[in-house]
Design a protein around this motif. Structure first.
Motif, PDB file in Angstrom:
ATOM      1  N   THR A   1     -10.563  -3.991  -2.728  1.00 37.62           N
ATOM      2  CA  THR A   1      -9.880  -5.260  -2.452  1.00 37.62           C
ATOM      3  C   THR A   1      -8.423  -5.238  -2.901  1.00 37.62           C
ATOM      4  N   ASN A   2      -7.890  -4.050  -3.161  1.00 33.63           N
ATOM      5  CA  ASN A   2      -6.447  -3.925  -3.369  1.00 33.63           C
ATOM      6  C   ASN A   2      -5.826  -3.746  -1.987  1.00 33.63           C
ATOM      7  N   PHE A   3      -5.596  -4.858  -1.304  1.00 28.80           N
ATOM      8  CA  PHE A   3      -5.236  -4.837   0.111  1.00 28.80           C
ATOM      9  C   PHE A   3      -3.869  -4.218   0.376  1.00 28.80           C
ATOM     10  N   PHE A   4      -3.061  -4.038  -0.663  1.00 29.12           N
ATOM     11  CA  PHE A   4      -1.741  -3.441  -0.497  1.00 29.12           C
ATOM     12  C   PHE A   4      -1.758  -1.928  -0.727  1.00 29.12           C
ATOM     13  N   SER A   5      -2.934  -1.336  -0.900  1.00 27.01           N
ATOM     14  CA  SER A   5      -3.022   0.064  -1.301  1.00 27.01           C
ATOM     15  C   SER A   5      -3.065   1.048  -0.132  1.00 27.01           C
ATOM     16  N   GLY A   6      -3.145   0.541   1.098  1.00 30.84           N
ATOM     17  CA  GLY A   6      -3.300   1.433   2.243  1.00 30.84           C
ATOM     18  C   GLY A   6      -2.064   1.525   3.114  1.00 30.84           C
ATOM     19  N   THR A   7      -2.280   1.400   4.413  1.00 34.53           N
ATOM     20  CA  THR A   7      -1.212   1.505   5.411  1.00 34.53           C
ATOM     21  C   THR A   7      -0.635   0.132   5.712  1.00 34.53           C
ATOM     22  N   THR A   8       0.687   0.050   5.744  1.00 34.13           N
ATOM     23  CA  THR A   8       1.388  -1.209   5.985  1.00 34.13           C
ATOM     24  C   THR A   8       2.174  -1.118   7.289  1.00 34.13           C
ATOM     25  N   THR A   9       1.985  -2.106   8.173  1.00 31.10           N
ATOM     26  CA  THR A   9       2.687  -2.119   9.460  1.00 31.10           C
ATOM     27  C   THR A   9       3.287  -3.483   9.701  1.00 31.10           C
ATOM     28  N   GLU A  10       4.576  -3.527  10.010  1.00 30.54           N
ATOM     29  CA  GLU A  10       5.230  -4.790  10.357  1.00 30.54           C
ATOM     30  C   GLU A  10       5.260  -4.938  11.871  1.00 30.54           C
ATOM     31  N   PHE A  11       4.859  -6.109  12.359  1.00 35.23           N
ATOM     32  CA  PHE A  11       4.932  -6.443  13.777  1.00 35.23           C
ATOM     33  C   PHE A  11       5.965  -7.561  13.954  1.00 35.23           C
ATOM     34  N   PRO A  12       7.182  -7.236  14.394  1.00 33.60           N
ATOM     35  CA  PRO A  12       8.187  -8.279  14.624  1.00 33.60           C
ATOM     36  C   PRO A  12       7.731  -9.208  15.751  1.00 33.60           C
TER      37      PRO A  12
END
Length: 281
Positions: free
Chosen positions: A231-242
């Motif tokens: 549940t450390n949701f910031f620990s994986g892959t991060t993608t920004e969708f403008p």
């Protein structure tokens, strides 16, 4: 700038919704919609308004028509987001905290059975405090305790704060609390920073039904988190969708595992819509 030119600019902005597909022009009753959520036990889309509005939970059809209004037996101090669990219970985030001095932060649980009621609906109150806040309000450089975003996952509620610190507006701290009635001290999990400007404020969050995607909303983008550990949701892959559309976006939820519903507030006679946005990987 003359009134005609201003009106033209606002109209042009409202017509160009970038990567967002307009699903509905929300009714005036929801001009300040601050939370949106779907529910496993209902075919309606549920919404709330923020502070200064009635303590009501609204059920809407997919074309934006209000089909149900539930009067919630609790004050709307500053309702900012909606969540639901697998059993169909709804959760109202009464944790808006612009001045960072509230001591009555709460999440209001509305039982699944109550969604079929017609009168005033009782709630269970889940109260909480932040473990690292000692002053109300703290100094300006520590104004990290506003909040407009959360969701339910497994047996807990996950809260994403909104920063009011100058040049650090995009920072959000993730906390968890048990999804049960009582007084809880939130547990800090981790932090994420999208950018530093005002339009980076985190205003809503949700998790997909399959538990594999978490989305955070600000006025210009959605941030999607995948491949996280536990549940450390910031620990994986991060993608920004403008979104290629800038407005006061206040709420997001998953329609399905790859499609979002998003709303924004009406301002200067424009926006105030419900949109659909597809996550194209």
């Amino acid at each position: 700038m003359n009134k005609f030119l201003l009106s033209f600019i606002l109209l042009s902005s409202s017509c160009n919704t970038g990567n967002l597909k307009v699903i509905a022009d929300l009714p005036k009753t929801l001009n300040e919609a601050s939370g949106i959520e779907t529910n496993h036990h209902s075919n309606l889309i549920w919404m709330i308004n923020d502070s200064g509005n009635a303590s009501k939970l609204f059920g809407l059809s997919s074309d934006g028509k209000i089909k149900k209004e539930l009067k919630i037996h609790a004050k709307n101090n500053d309702w900012e987001d909606l969540a639901s669990d697998k059993e169909g219970n709804m959760y109202i985030g009464d944790f808006g905290n612009n001045t960072n001095k509230r001591k009555n932060l709460a999440i209001l649980k509305v039982s699944a059975d109550s969604l079929n009621n017609k009168g005033k609906v009782d709630i269970e109150r889940i109260s909480f405090n932040y473990p690292n806040q000692n002053k109300f309000p703290p100094k300006k450089k520590y104004l990290y305790f506003d909040c407009e975003a959360f969701f339910h996952f497994n047996d807990s509620l996950y809260i994403f704060t909104k920063s009011r610190v100058k040049d650090d507006f995009g920072k959000t701290n993730l906390y968890s609390i048990p999804a049960k009635q009582g007084n809880h001290t939130a547990k800090y999990v981790s932090s994420f920073n999208s950018c530093s400007k005002l339009d980076c404020w985190i205003t809503s969050a949700d998790i997909s039904d399959d538990g594999k995607k978490v989305v955070l909303l600000n006025s210009k983008s959605v941030w999607v988190f995948t491949n996280f550990k536990g549940t450390n949701f910031f620990s994986g892959t991060t993608t920004e969708f403008p979104l290629n559309h800038n407005s006061q976006k206040e709420s997001v939820c998953f329609k399905n595992n790859n499609t979002l519903y998003i709303t924004d507030e009406k301002a200067h006679g424009v926006d105030g819509n419900m949109y659909e946005f597809k996550l194209n990987y």
